[in-house]
Write an enzyme that holds these catalytic residues in place. Structure first.
Site, mmCIF file in Angstrom:
data_model
loop_
_atom_site.group_PDB
_atom_site.id
_atom_site.type_symbol
_atom_site.label_atom_id
_atom_site.label_comp_id
_atom_site.label_asym_id
_atom_site.label_seq_id
_atom_site.Cartn_x
_atom_site.Cartn_y
_atom_site.Cartn_z
ATOM 1 N N PHE A 162 0.742 -1.393 -0.111
ATOM 2 C CA PHE A 162 -0.095 -0.022 -0.075
ATOM 3 C C PHE A 162 0.931 1.284 -0.065
ATOM 4 C CE2 PHE A 162 -3.189 -2.906 2.193
ATOM 5 C CZ PHE A 162 -4.442 -2.485 1.391
ATOM 6 N N SER A 198 -2.052 -6.065 -7.190
ATOM 7 C CA SER A 198 -2.204 -4.911 -6.147
ATOM 8 C C SER A 198 -2.600 -5.713 -4.860
ATOM 9 C CB SER A 198 -3.302 -3.876 -6.766
ATOM 10 O OG SER A 198 -4.501 -4.289 -6.717
ATOM 11 N N ASP A 199 -2.514 -4.803 -4.008
ATOM 12 C CA ASP A 199 -3.337 -4.735 -2.812
ATOM 13 C C ASP A 199 -4.599 -4.478 -2.794
ATOM 14 O OD1 ASP A 199 -3.838 -5.801 0.025
ATOM 15 O OD2 ASP A 199 -1.846 -4.844 0.731
ATOM 16 N N ALA A 200 -5.570 -4.930 -1.847
ATOM 17 C CA ALA A 200 -6.931 -4.604 -2.068
ATOM 18 C C ALA A 200 -7.104 -3.004 -2.240
ATOM 19 C CB ALA A 200 -7.837 -4.873 -1.055
#
Length: 790
Positions: A312, A343-345
């Site tokens: 992030f 990607s992260d959330a």
């Protein structure tokens, strides 16, 4: 590649392996330093931590099949392969499924509440998007639903490309083992590998073929909640842990259908978030990045990890999600990573909030150009990248590369051949196999760290034990953070464990990390027991994601409870149940015994009982430094040397109101027996330093000791750490037994990266340390001159 040390004798071509003598050392100190700089691409291939096993590779026929699919795809279908989603919740909820999961993991709602909400809510699995070829991956753990979604993808879409189901499986799926911070403290890579293999089998049985694990962030600040999910503060240990876990997840030699795709996270430097506050900014020199924070990622890529999750945070002003230096230059080009990056959330969308992108279209274009292959949860690639390609903001060749990478992993996992799970598979682990339970127990036992013992432990089973603390009998709390697949029915609490061991125990909840202190129960506990065992620490929700703490002392009124217990004059044993290092100066000073139990997973109670009663001799070591007070954070043993090292003198690097030293150093851990170190000996071979030490068990019990080898580069072209772990060996000795332990230090691992990512091997003096922790060591100085011989 070979490296040779040029001492007087070795330069003359004789006595290879001869020990460096003191008179030769004196002469060498006066010799001119030389420097060897190894180019970064070469350096990416020399620092090995793993055994080199890799998930099965694609055949030429499979590669051709992927290229045929690529040619057939429309741009919409390509973007669909770059799209990962969670089910949307339809009904009276204002949050996404991902947010609901987070609410459960950080304790805002219980698992029971989560279950009730899911049972009463209609979930939208986006069947129409799936049918149009617009989905690639779904975050889900229900095998029946997974099969339904897979049937649409395989049988109803134009190209029949299977879905990849992913899930957060951090420290076990059904068989939940100790949190990674604890498990790494076993210093047993075979155990760590087996954890991965068991988790892969259990999750693959319900259709989950992708784990968002291992988490290998270096964590030096105990305030950061996610320190619980990773292997601690040391890059060497973290690298060994990362490689072992990847082997377990991706290399089942008996049945490749049990393998899952590992996902390294969070790339990169997420664990260095400023002030230990989750999602916060990160800044550091590139030498620090390469020497410390990238090391475990590099080791895991070399071990064959097939996916990576970007972090992030921003790194030096560029969010990792759109950081070309990290994703393309380092990961894909320097390290030769052939898998895909996710990607992260919601992270691509958050680039707009970061202020690095004007809008979602620009965020999508920047992420694509940087090397981000799959979008988790925002739909931005699906909705914005086509426009970006048409306007020249994104390159179709980057999209093709991403899709090729994603398809190759699906192919390697066998999803094209076996897309569904059977009813028999779905229910295979409804009841856990004894082998899995035994592994959870062994790992938990070996993760426990004995911090202090003034002759109180081990306990006699015949003693009347008062067990106090609400944490002692809260089943789901033993699981720790991010244990979504764990089940309360499989959990053994500490109270249950003591009962299982046949102890004479009475239980008094008294106080927990939250809530009030029941003083009447404390008085009852004091009256009932000959010895008092107090379970204190944190709830699982107090560590993990979005669970940073500004004060890492015991939460709530637990210290008050301990003070009341001590006033009785009876011996008090503190069992710590926590997901991070805690500041325990008062506890260390006043309690006669402290045991770091962490969150140990489903067999926690039985493991703790076995250690308390001496059936198991504790052998775990700390994988992170325990500060004396919170204000010392971040605190870590391998800090860069300063010109004025901390001491009692005023004008040194210290606090006026805190000690210079930590409460407990990295690598620390006591035993019920005693180990002594002597006769340290360092010899050179052509490519190694061979370090020997005589280890003796001088106590009356059999036990195991983790022998740890550290190195200090005395003088270099950049400031180097005070000390660095460079090897370890766990040795079991019977009472009275002694053995020479040998640890080999490859000379190519004695170098470092500079701020241009160039790897240096520099001639000069090195101090080698060997001992049972990072502080208490024998030492010997050596001079090494490096030479590339081929």
């Amino acid at each position: 590649m070979g490296y040779s040390s040029l001492t007087k004798e070795i330069r003359n071509g004789s006595n290879s392996g001869k020990k460096v003598k003191k008179n030769e050392m004196k002469e060498m100190k006066c010799q001119k330093r030389t420097r060897i700089i190894i180019k970064s691409r070469f350096a990416a291939n020399i620092l090995k931590y793993g055994k080199g096993k890799h998930m099965k590779q694609l055949t030429e026929k499979q590669k051709e099949q992927i290229e045929v699919l690529l040619k057939e795809m429309t741009i919409e279908e390509k973007l669909g392969q770059m799209n990962q989603i969670s089910p949307s919740i339809v009904g009276g909820f204002d949050v996404s499924f991902e947010e609901l999961i987070e609410m459960m993991t950080d304790g805002r709602i219980s698992k029971e509440e989560f279950g009730r909400m899911m049972a009463g809510a209609k979930q939208d699995y986006h069947d129409d998007v799936n049918r149009a070829g617009g989905l690639s991956s779904v975050l889900i753990s229900d095998p029946e639903v997974a099969n339904q979604l897979q049937k649409i993808a395989v049988e109803e879409t134009r190209l029949g490309i299977p879905l990849l189901f992913g899930f957060d499986v951090i420290h076990g799926f059904r068989t939940v083992v100790p949190i990674a911070l604890a498990e790494a403290g076993t210093f047993e890579m075979d155990l760590i590998e087996k954890t991965g293999r068991i988790a892969a089998k259990e999750s693959r049985a319900v259709g989950i073929a992708w784990h968002f694990a291992p988490m290998v962030d270096i964590s030096r600040d105990a305030r950061w909640g996610r320190i619980s999910e990773g292997p601690g503060e040391d890059p060497y240990l973290a690298s060994a842990f990362a490689a072992a876990r990847v082997r377990g997840l991706q290399n089942d030699e008996e049945d490749s259908n049990n393998e899952v795709a590992a996902c390294l996270k969070h790339y990169a430097a997420y664990g260095a978030c400023e002030s230990g506050r989750d999602y916060n900014t990160t800044g550091m020199a590139l030498s620090m990045l390469h020497n410390t924070y990238l090391a475990p990622f590099k080791a895991a890529v070399e071990e064959g990890a097939v996916t990576v999750m970007a972090a992030f945070n921003d790194l030096n002003g560029i969010p990792c999600t759109v950081n070309k230096y990290l994703l393309r230059d380092i990961l894909k080009d320097m390290y030769g990573f052939e898998g895909f990056v996710v990607s992260d959330a919601n992270a691509i969308k958050e680039c707009v909030v970061h202020g690095i992108a004007e809008d979602e279209t620009e965020a999508a274009a920047k992420a694509m150009a940087a090397g981000m292959d799959m979008d988790m949860g925002t739909w931005i690639y699906s909705r914005k990248l086509k426009e970006a390609v048409e306007t020249g903001k994104a390159d179709i060749s980057d999209i093709d590369d991403a899709v090729r990478r994603i398809l190759s992993i699906k192919m390697r996992l066998g999803l094209f051949d076996h897309p569904y799970v059977t009813q028999e598979q779905m229910h295979r682990y409804d009841t856990l196999p004894q082998e899995h339970i035994a592994h959870a127990l062994e790992t938990a036992e070996k993760s426990i760290v004995l911090l202090k013992n003034e002759g109180v432990l081990p306990l006699e089973k015949s003693a009347n034990i008062s067990l106090v603390g609400a944490l002692a009998d809260m089943p789901e709390e033993v699981l720790g953070s991010w244990a979504i697949g764990g089940r309360a029915k499989d959990c053994v609490t500490i109270y249950q464990g003591l009962q299982n061991a046949g102890a004479a125990v009475s239980y008094h909840p008294c106080c927990g990390p939250e809530g009030e202190l029941d003083e009447a129960q404390v008085r009852m506990a004091v009256e009932a027991g000959d010895v008092i065992v107090a379970v204190v620490g944190e709830l699982a929700s107090m560590s993990g994601e979005a669970s940073s703490r500004a004060d890492i002392s015991l939460p709530g009124r637990q210290q008050e409870m301990l003070k009341m217990l001590l006033e009785s004059g009876k011996p008090v044993v503190a069992l710590l149940m926590n997901g991070r290092p805690l500041a325990l100066s008062w506890e260390k000073e006043h309690l006669p015994a402290m045991v770091e139990c962490w969150h140990l997973g489903i067999q926690m109670g039985n493991a703790v009982a076995h250690v308390l009663f001496g059936e198991v001799n504790p052998s775990g070591k700390l994988t992170c430094t325990f500060p004396a007070v919170t204000g010392q954070c971040p605190m870590y043993y391998n800090a860069p040397k300063t010109g004025r090292p901390g001491s009692k003198s005023k004008f040194t690097s210290r606090y006026l109101d805190a000690p210079v030293e930590p409460l407990y150093p990295f690598g620390y851990g006591l035993s019920y027996t005693e180990f002594t170190y002597s006769d340290m000996d360092v010899q050179e071979t052509k490519e190694h330093l061979q370090v020997r030490v005589l280890l003796k068990n001088t106590g009356s019990r059999d036990g195991a000791e983790v022998v740890q080898l550290y190195m200090q580069d005395v003088c270099a072209s950049i400031v180097r750490p005070v000390k660095e772990l460079k090897g370890f060996a766990k040795q079991y000795l019977k009472a009275g037994e002694s053995k020479t332990v040998t640890i080999m230090l490859p000379k190519y691992q004695m170098g470092f990266y500079d701020d241009q990512a160039r790897y240096h091997l520099e001639d000069g003096r090195f101090i080698l340390y060997i001992g049972g922790n990072s502080k208490d060591c024998l030492s010997q100085e050596v001079y090494v001159r490096f030479e590339i011989t081929g």
